[in-house]
Write an enzyme that holds these catalytic residues in place. Sequence first.
Site, PDB file in Angstrom:
ATOM      1  N   LYS A 119     -51.123 -29.294   2.672  1.00  0.00           N
ATOM      2  CA  LYS A 119     -51.866 -29.230   3.932  1.00  0.00           C
ATOM      3  C   LYS A 119     -53.371 -29.376   3.727  1.00  0.00           C
ATOM      4  O   LYS A 119     -54.056 -29.982   4.571  1.00  0.00           O
ATOM      5  CB  LYS A 119     -51.559 -27.930   4.663  1.00  0.00           C
TER       6      LYS A 119
ATOM      7  N   GLY B 152     -47.032 -26.821  11.646  1.00  0.00           N
ATOM      8  CA  GLY B 152     -47.553 -25.974  10.591  1.00  0.00           C
ATOM      9  C   GLY B 152     -48.439 -24.862  11.127  1.00  0.00           C
ATOM     10  O   GLY B 152     -49.314 -25.103  11.965  1.00  0.00           O
TER      11      GLY B 152
ATOM     12  N   SER C 149     -46.751 -20.719  21.375  1.00  0.00           N
ATOM     13  CA  SER C 149     -45.863 -19.573  21.229  1.00  0.00           C
ATOM     14  C   SER C 149     -45.824 -18.753  22.499  1.00  0.00           C
ATOM     15  O   SER C 149     -46.830 -18.608  23.208  1.00  0.00           O
ATOM     16  CB  SER C 149     -46.350 -18.697  20.072  1.00  0.00           C
TER      17      SER C 149
ATOM     18  N   TYR D  34     -52.062 -13.389  15.398  1.00  0.00           N
ATOM     19  CA  TYR D  34     -51.273 -14.623  15.490  1.00  0.00           C
ATOM     20  C   TYR D  34     -51.267 -15.134  16.924  1.00  0.00           C
ATOM     21  O   TYR D  34     -51.556 -16.310  17.190  1.00  0.00           O
ATOM     22  CB  TYR D  34     -49.838 -14.384  15.014  1.00  0.00           C
TER      23      TYR D  34
ATOM     24  N   LYS E 101     -38.489 -17.398   5.935  1.00  0.00           N
ATOM     25  CA  LYS E 101     -39.352 -16.600   6.795  1.00  0.00           C
ATOM     26  C   LYS E 101     -39.236 -15.097   6.527  1.00  0.00           C
ATOM     27  O   LYS E 101     -40.033 -14.298   7.035  1.00  0.00           O
ATOM     28  CB  LYS E 101     -39.053 -16.895   8.267  1.00  0.00           C
TER      29      LYS E 101
ATOM     30  N   ASN F 283     -38.882 -11.395   6.617  1.00  0.00           N
ATOM     31  CA  ASN F 283     -38.830 -10.437   7.720  1.00  0.00           C
ATOM     32  C   ASN F 283     -39.131 -11.076   9.064  1.00  0.00           C
ATOM     33  O   ASN F 283     -38.855 -10.476  10.110  1.00  0.00           O
ATOM     34  CB  ASN F 283     -39.802  -9.281   7.466  1.00  0.00           C
TER      35      ASN F 283
ATOM     36  N   GLN G 170     -31.006 -11.959  10.584  1.00  0.00           N
ATOM     37  CA  GLN G 170     -30.999 -10.602  10.027  1.00  0.00           C
ATOM     38  C   GLN G 170     -29.631  -9.939  10.234  1.00  0.00           C
ATOM     39  O   GLN G 170     -29.073  -9.329   9.304  1.00  0.00           O
ATOM     40  CB  GLN G 170     -32.090  -9.752  10.694  1.00  0.00           C
TER      41      GLN G 170
ATOM     42  N   PHE H 189     -32.945  -1.643  17.245  1.00  0.00           N
ATOM     43  CA  PHE H 189     -33.899  -0.601  17.602  1.00  0.00           C
ATOM     44  C   PHE H 189     -33.388   0.220  18.782  1.00  0.00           C
ATOM     45  O   PHE H 189     -32.784  -0.322  19.724  1.00  0.00           O
ATOM     46  CB  PHE H 189     -35.252  -1.206  17.996  1.00  0.00           C
ATOM     47  N   GLU H 190     -33.679   1.500  18.728  1.00  0.00           N
ATOM     48  CA  GLU H 190     -33.511   2.307  19.920  1.00  0.00           C
ATOM     49  C   GLU H 190     -34.509   1.839  20.982  1.00  0.00           C
ATOM     50  O   GLU H 190     -35.480   1.164  20.678  1.00  0.00           O
ATOM     51  CB  GLU H 190     -33.758   3.787  19.598  1.00  0.00           C
ATOM     52  N   GLY H 191     -34.276   2.228  22.203  1.00  0.00           N
ATOM     53  CA  GLY H 191     -35.201   1.849  23.254  1.00  0.00           C
ATOM     54  C   GLY H 191     -36.520   2.597  23.148  1.00  0.00           C
ATOM     55  O   GLY H 191     -36.557   3.766  22.736  1.00  0.00           O
ATOM     56  N   TRP H 192     -37.583   1.895  23.479  1.00  0.00           N
ATOM     57  CA  TRP H 192     -38.913   2.528  23.535  1.00  0.00           C
ATOM     58  C   TRP H 192     -39.731   1.827  24.609  1.00  0.00           C
ATOM     59  O   TRP H 192     -39.714   0.592  24.716  1.00  0.00           O
ATOM     60  CB  TRP H 192     -39.639   2.420  22.192  1.00  0.00           C
TER      61      TRP H 192
END
Length: 333
Positions: free
Chosen positions: A57, A81, A121, A145, A183, A185, A192, A206-209
């Site tokens: 690059k 990229g 994104s 990001y 990639k 994590n 995953q 995940f539990e809810g939050w």
Amino acid sequence: MIIVTGGAGFIGSNIVKELNRQGRSDILIVDDLNNRKEQSQSYRNLRGLQFIDYMHKDDFLTAIQNKEFDGVDVDVVFHEGACSDTMEYDVNYMMKANYEYSKAVLHFCMEHRIPFLYASSASTYGAGENGFREGDECEDALNPYAYSKLLFDRYVRQVMSDTQSQIVGLKYFNVYGPQEHHKGNMASIFYQLYHQVKKDGVCRLFEGWGKFSDGTDVPNGGQKRDFIYVKDVVKVNLWFWQHKGPSGIYNCGTGKAHTYNEVADSVIKALGKGKIEYRDFPEVLKGKYQNYTESDTTKLLEAGYDQGFYDMYEAVKEYCDFLDAGGYFKYGK
């Protein structure tokens, strides 16, 4: 010739593979195979692709700045990229990699009237409190990001009227599918969970939050995202280029959100085994996590896109079969 930046990455390598299927191999891949955040394994994504050349690059950036591509017949640039690590908090690094670099490639394309299609994104919508419609009124950023992507979108909007060549930004929602191993994590929840079920038969969510925008609590595994199969992302990219779609910045999602519980269910059904367990929501993600995303596809459809989207359960079955078969594209197939 076609140029694909990030061509050894997840979405970039899928674009190259589809171009190969369509008979194109006159492709220059631009990437960094020793990316500090992606485990230096992205070279493996290149093994199943057909392309004419590879450039680092930094060398590509120098080449376009030194006018070395003047006179070269470039049909299109797919700019995929970027540093996509949402846990990277070195803002200067992120801005250099995602903002300044993208501006250089954009101006190269504008100068030579080369179609420029780039990866934005859905993270540019922040927590999504104002909806997911393209435009300043809905946009925000929860991490460096997202901000680097948002700032480039805003820059593109300012300069888009100054060019006669095609410029298309695509706000990718939650993409999953082949060639995302490197990639780590940052790989999709589907990747995953596939490995979790293969290892010990458990999908850990995940539990809810927190709360949804309507004030209701997020239940365990109830976070909702607009998940889009990478093959659909490729279809949208190639449709805009091949149909000379109108310049603009568009959402690239299915328009239908699914819960993480549904995601786990799709993986369990694809593999024929598994169960769901919940774990504590990480402290580091509180206040920086999108509990809900759902693409507004109005503008995309108005542009003329008519190729549809994969059913999630069918796509996940295909993806799991692909992972079972080795997980990488095969050369010439």
